[in-house]
Write a protein that holds these residues in place. Structure first.
Motif, mmCIF file in Angstrom:
data_model
loop_
_atom_site.group_PDB
_atom_site.id
_atom_site.type_symbol
_atom_site.label_atom_id
_atom_site.label_comp_id
_atom_site.label_asym_id
_atom_site.label_seq_id
_atom_site.Cartn_x
_atom_site.Cartn_y
_atom_site.Cartn_z
ATOM 1 N N GLY A 87 -2.361 38.908 -43.338
ATOM 2 C CA GLY A 87 -2.211 38.536 -41.813
ATOM 3 C C GLY A 87 -1.033 39.467 -41.188
ATOM 4 N N LYS A 399 -0.575 31.035 -47.992
ATOM 5 C CA LYS A 399 -1.289 32.271 -47.439
ATOM 6 C C LYS A 399 -1.099 33.464 -48.211
ATOM 7 C CE LYS A 399 -0.334 30.021 -42.899
ATOM 8 N NZ LYS A 399 0.618 28.583 -43.339
ATOM 9 N N ASN A 422 3.582 31.557 -40.308
ATOM 10 C CA ASN A 422 2.408 32.438 -40.009
ATOM 11 C C ASN A 422 2.799 33.553 -41.273
ATOM 12 O OD1 ASN A 422 1.406 31.111 -37.931
ATOM 13 N ND2 ASN A 422 2.831 32.265 -36.670
ATOM 14 N N GLU A 508 1.591 35.707 -33.198
ATOM 15 C CA GLU A 508 1.340 36.018 -34.686
ATOM 16 C C GLU A 508 0.318 35.139 -35.115
ATOM 17 O OE1 GLU A 508 5.940 36.781 -36.358
ATOM 18 O OE2 GLU A 508 5.067 34.647 -36.128
ATOM 19 N N ARG A 509 0.354 33.524 -34.843
ATOM 20 C CA ARG A 509 -0.635 32.731 -35.123
ATOM 21 C C ARG A 509 -2.132 33.287 -34.416
ATOM 22 N NH1 ARG A 509 -1.720 27.666 -37.858
ATOM 23 N NH2 ARG A 509 0.437 28.309 -38.524
ATOM 24 N N ASN A 512 -3.622 35.954 -36.526
ATOM 25 C CA ASN A 512 -4.118 35.420 -37.792
ATOM 26 C C ASN A 512 -5.364 34.662 -37.807
ATOM 27 O OD1 ASN A 512 -1.901 37.092 -38.895
ATOM 28 N ND2 ASN A 512 -0.851 35.410 -39.615
ATOM 29 N N ASN A 513 -5.257 34.214 -36.594
ATOM 30 C CA ASN A 513 -6.447 32.972 -36.325
ATOM 31 C C ASN A 513 -7.891 34.075 -36.226
ATOM 32 O OD1 ASN A 513 -4.941 31.006 -34.176
ATOM 33 N ND2 ASN A 513 -5.185 30.856 -36.401
ATOM 34 N N ARG A 517 -7.582 32.699 -40.164
ATOM 35 C CA ARG A 517 -6.737 31.568 -40.898
ATOM 36 C C ARG A 517 -6.568 30.250 -39.774
ATOM 37 N NH1 ARG A 517 -4.533 32.537 -45.925
ATOM 38 N NH2 ARG A 517 -3.780 34.811 -46.114
ATOM 39 N N ASP A 522 -2.737 26.022 -43.663
ATOM 40 C CA ASP A 522 -1.371 25.297 -43.595
ATOM 41 C C ASP A 522 -1.443 23.940 -44.331
ATOM 42 O OD1 ASP A 522 -0.720 27.003 -41.515
ATOM 43 O OD2 ASP A 522 -1.109 25.671 -39.839
#
Length: 562
Positions: A87, A399, A422, A508-509, A512-513, A517, A522
């Motif tokens: 990520g 992760k 993240n 960031e999220r 990574n999505n 992710r 999580d």
């Protein structure tokens, strides 16, 4: 908001070309450091990139405080796609590199492409030069610094390099600077190594951005003065002062996370490290001087530190209560270019598999084998998430990243912070342990045994830390660089800083999505925490994310476009 000054320098090391690009809008919206690096990486790294592929990029970024004469600002950030977590990830390092970086006149320097041969890249205010360096292949960090000094007349403060671990694509390899300072977590050293870049140097005489206004200048002086006059325990013991806190709270991982306190903790304490101290070390312009050059007369070991997290990873988690042995492990990691937290945890996993806790000689041998991918070191170099099945041990990662200390089984808020980060199992991303030991004033403390109300507190802490990482300011500035002082230095309101942090975490999220992710990652803590599902629901709602832990592409597009 006050922000970093200067354009982006984009360097393609495969084509041996560079170009300068204006990034005014990105600097204005994301300030610098982690924020600017995340913004640039989100737009410039393909979502389906291979971390070791030429399409991945490393973005080094400074912030607006690196040009100020004040303490706690001697840091530089690096952002890229992590080969450990798969990520987007940012890491920052102290030392003295930041001064020489901003002297080049750039707010961001991007490394793209890949070279077939070992390469030195020299960044100056008047351009970029490329130098083939086959003689540096396989050399440790100190040898690279010596080569730069002899060949180019620049000391280690101008250097960012990889050791053998980076060249061999160890997934938790670090980028080293000033010999003992590291862009450590997440394996960005392996990314630089995969690009064939052995060493980067930065130098120049460029004039930094506009001076701080009168109010900010006064705050900068006050921060510097308070840092110099403080009698904080960190000045005498550094982060090892945390060993006793963690051990007494049953939050010190021991024998590959099978226990939560260590009977040998006194040998790894702040007092024990202080006895080995040889003067004081610092970062650029910082009067706090919390770094600990250390030496052991009996063994002849000289190093810097070890920091508390290293004492956990190579000490309690490995079942080793011999401080000089941990010092040697620390020094070998610095020389070979390894993140001490991930490396120590991986070594501890192997010790668990072999029932060999406490074998310091084996620890040292494994560090060498990992860095060179020799024998079992080739397996361990992949990290715990990829090798735990072969070892027959539990997967103590989040992760893909190995756990730092501050055990979430004792500190519920920190468990939630590990879950949502993240970056993976990193203690500094959310930093809830600070409030749960506590290391803050009692009125700001939080109970350690519950998740009640922690989601909102964690969002606030993550946003604050993201803004601080964009400034860039050291986490050890807590109590000196107060919220009010940070607002003045950055010419920003509390709401503006909170929104800045939220934008960074969202991007960031979102990145990574796009790589698959979501909430399931999580939820994957290696231990149970009462109320985790409800806390995640509250956390996502607070952030305005979907219930599955994802951010819409449209929302991220607006953040990048704005």
């Amino acid at each position: 908001m006050r922000h970093a000054q200067g354009p982006l320098l984009s360097i393609d090391v495969g084509a041996r070309e560079s170009r300068v690009e204006s990034i005014d809008a990105a600097r204005k919206a994301f300030v610098g450091g982690r924020g600017l690096g995340t913004r640039l990486a989100y737009e410039r790294i393909p979502f389906d990139a291979d971390p070791f592929g030429a399409e991945n990029r490393l973005v080094f970024t400074a912030g607006p405080l690196q040009t100020a004469t004040t303490s706690f600002a001697g840091r530089l950030s690096c952002t890229g796609l992590s080969p450990l977590t798969d990520g987007l990830l940012s890491s920052n390092a102290g030392g003295f590199l930041s001064d020489n970086f901003v002297a080049t006149g750039y707010s961001a320097v991007e490394i793209a492409g890949a070279s077939d041969d070992p390469l030195a890249v020299h960044v100056r205010d008047d351009g970029v030069t490329f130098e083939s360096v086959p003689e540096l292949a396989g050399e440790p960090v100190s040898a690279v610094s010596s080569w730069v000094r002899e060949r180019h007349g620049l000391d280690e403060s101008h250097v960012a390099c990889v050791g053998p671990a980076g060249e061999n694509r160890v997934r938790f390899a670090a980028i080293m600077t000033s010999d003992h300072r590291a862009f450590a977590r997440g394996g960005l050293g392996a990314v630089l190594g995969s690009k064939g870049v052995k060493v980067l140097t930065f130098d120049g005489d460029a004039t930094p951005g506009p001076d701080l206004d009168a109010a900010a200048s006064e705050v900068a002086r006050a921060v510097h003065r308070d840092a110099a006059e403080s009698d904080h325990v960190m000045k005498s013991q550094g982060t090892p002062s945390l060993t006793a806190f963690a051990n007494e709270a049953d939050a010190l991982p021991t024998r590959y996370f099978s226990e939560q306190s260590f009977e040998g903790a006194d040998a790894l304490s702040g007092d024990a490290v202080a006895e080995k101290k040889q003067g004081r070390g610092t970062c650029s312009r910082c009067a706090f001087a919390c770094k600990l050059p250390t030496a052991d007369e009996a063994t002849g070991i000289e190093t810097e530190g070890p920091e508390f997290e290293t004492l956990m990873a190579f000490g309690s988690n490995a079942g080793v209560d011999d401080l000089p042995a941990v010092m040697e492990a620390n020094d070998r990691c610095d020389e070979l270019g390894l993140d001490t937290i991930s490396c120590g945890d991986v070594v501890s996993a192997y010790l668990a598999a072999e029932d060999a806790f406490g074998d310091a000689d084996l620890v040292h041998d494994l560090i060498e084998r990992i860095a060179h991918r020799e024998g079992v070191g080739d397996l361990l170099a992949e990290g715990i998430a990829r090798c735990h099945d072969d070892l027959g041990v539990p997967d103590w990662t989040m992760k893909g990243m190995e756990f730092a200390a501050h055990d979430g089984r004792a500190l519920a808020g920190q468990a939630l912070a590990f879950a949502t980060s993240n970056r993976g199992a990193d203690h500094l991303y959310g930093g809830m342990y600070v409030y749960e030991y506590p290391l803050v004033d009692r009125e700001d403390a939080l109970p350690a045994d519950t998740l009640d109300g922690k989601a909102a507190a964690l969002v606030d802490s993550e946003n604050h830390n993201a803004a601080l990482d964009s400034a860039i300011a050291c986490r050890f500035s807590r109590g000196t660089l107060t919220d009010e002082r940070l607002q003045t230095l950055l010419d920003a309101s509390p709401d503006e800083l909170d929104a800045l942090g939220a934008r960074i975490v969202d991007l960031e999220r979102g990145f990574n999505n796009r790589r698959g992710r979501d909430r399931r990652d999580d939820e994957a803590l290696p231990y149970g925490v009462d109320g985790l599902d409800a806390a995640l629901d509250a956390y996502y709602e607070r952030r305005g994310w979907r219930a599955d832990g994802t951010v819409s592409e449209e929302r991220c597009g607006r953040l990048v476009g704005g």
